[in-house]
Design a protein around this motif. Structure first.
Motif, short mmCIF file in Angstrom:
data_model
loop_
_atom_site.label_atom_id
_atom_site.label_comp_id
_atom_site.label_asym_id
_atom_site.label_seq_id
_atom_site.Cartn_x
_atom_site.Cartn_y
_atom_site.Cartn_z
N GLU A 161 41.07 40.72 44.27
CA GLU A 161 41.70 39.75 43.37
C GLU A 161 40.85 39.52 42.12
O GLU A 161 41.37 39.40 41.01
N MET A 162 39.54 39.47 42.30
CA MET A 162 38.65 39.32 41.15
C MET A 162 38.82 40.48 40.17
O MET A 162 38.88 40.29 38.95
N LYS A 163 38.92 41.69 40.71
CA LYS A 163 39.07 42.87 39.87
C LYS A 163 40.46 42.93 39.23
O LYS A 163 40.63 43.48 38.14
N ARG A 164 41.46 42.35 39.90
CA ARG A 164 42.80 42.31 39.31
C ARG A 164 42.83 41.38 38.11
O ARG A 164 43.43 41.70 37.08
N ILE A 165 42.17 40.22 38.25
CA ILE A 165 42.14 39.26 37.15
C ILE A 165 41.27 39.78 36.01
O ILE A 165 41.59 39.60 34.83
N GLU A 166 40.18 40.44 36.38
CA GLU A 166 39.23 40.93 35.37
C GLU A 166 38.90 42.39 35.69
O GLU A 166 37.95 42.68 36.42
N PRO A 167 39.68 43.34 35.14
CA PRO A 167 39.51 44.76 35.48
C PRO A 167 38.12 45.31 35.21
O PRO A 167 37.72 46.30 35.84
N MET A 196 36.78 33.82 36.84
CA MET A 196 37.15 35.16 36.39
C MET A 196 38.09 35.08 35.19
O MET A 196 38.99 34.24 35.14
N GLY A 197 37.85 35.94 34.23
CA GLY A 197 38.67 35.97 33.02
C GLY A 197 38.21 35.02 31.95
O GLY A 197 38.79 34.99 30.86
N SER A 198 37.16 34.24 32.22
CA SER A 198 36.65 33.30 31.22
C SER A 198 35.77 34.02 30.21
O SER A 198 35.33 35.15 30.43
N ASP A 199 35.51 33.35 29.09
CA ASP A 199 34.67 33.94 28.04
C ASP A 199 33.19 33.94 28.42
O ASP A 199 32.42 34.72 27.85
#
Length: 219
Positions: A77-83, A205-208
């Motif tokens: 899931e982490m990799k899905r949100i942030e490839p 995840m996905g944050s700047d």
């Protein structure tokens, strides 16, 4: 006919015959001919391109946790949100963070690593450093390396996109504690010891913000 002349005619005839035969076999060379080309070896296997099998197991995950585990699902899931997230790369960063934070604690320089620590963890570490200073204790520390590092568990909150990863670290260091008089009260110069910890790192995840923060420690 004179015998020497007869022999000369015979030799001349043989020479002409040989020249004609060589020309028919070798052919002629007109202008520049490049170097001989190397032919492929007979039976040499053709070069195969690497094939990526779509839908196959992600070895970046299953090399660290069991394939059917909750931790594997969380990492996926982490990799899905942030490839761009990479488990192996994360662990390399965790190795460096462990040394950096541990040595900052030993040397009483926690301000340098504050951005990489949760407030509660920072305050707990800072309290120990303050107590050492009040007692007049000093520490001489040398980090010798991480002897073992492994991913223990992983969790992911799909609502907040908050990720947590537990990492077990075994570090080796030399640590000598001296009192206010300079007397050694713990450790010995040149004698190493092993420090075993399980640290939990957290990030949205996905944050700047690319930094993972240390949010919990244990053994």
């Amino acid at each position: 006919m004179n015998s020497p002349i007869l022999q000369l005619l015979v030799l001349a005839g043989i020479a002409i015959f040989l020249i004609l035969r060589l020309k028919s076999v070798l052919g002629t060379r007109d202008g520049y001919e490049g170097p001989p080309r190397t032919q492929p070896r007979t039976g040499q296997a053709p070069r195969r391109e690497f094939e990526v099998i779509e839908g196959g197991p992600d070895h970046d995950i299953i090399d660290h946790v069991p394939e059917d585990s909750d931790a594997a699902a969380a990492l996926a899931e982490m990799k899905r949100i942030e490839p761009d997230f990479n488990v192996t790369g994360f662990l390399q960063g965790a190795r460096g963070a462990y040394e950096m934070i541990l040595m900052a604690f030993e040397q009483g320089k926690l301000d340098e690593v504050m951005p990489f620590m949760d407030r509660d963890v920072y305050e707990a570490f800072a309290q120990v450093v303050d107590d050492r200073e009040k007692q007049g204790l000093t520490i001489e520390a040398e980090f010798l390396g991480v002897r073992d590092l492994a991913l223990v568990d992983a969790r992911f909150n799909s609502d907040t996109k908050s990720a947590e990863i537990d990492v077990r670290c075994v570090g080796e260091l030399i640590s000598v504690v001296r009192d206010a008089n300079g007397e050694i009260i713990e450790g010995a110069p040149g004698q190493s010891k092993r420090q075993k910890d399980i640290w939990t790192y957290e990030r949205v995840m996905g944050s700047d913000d690319p930094n993972w923060r240390l949010v919990a420690t244990g053994e």
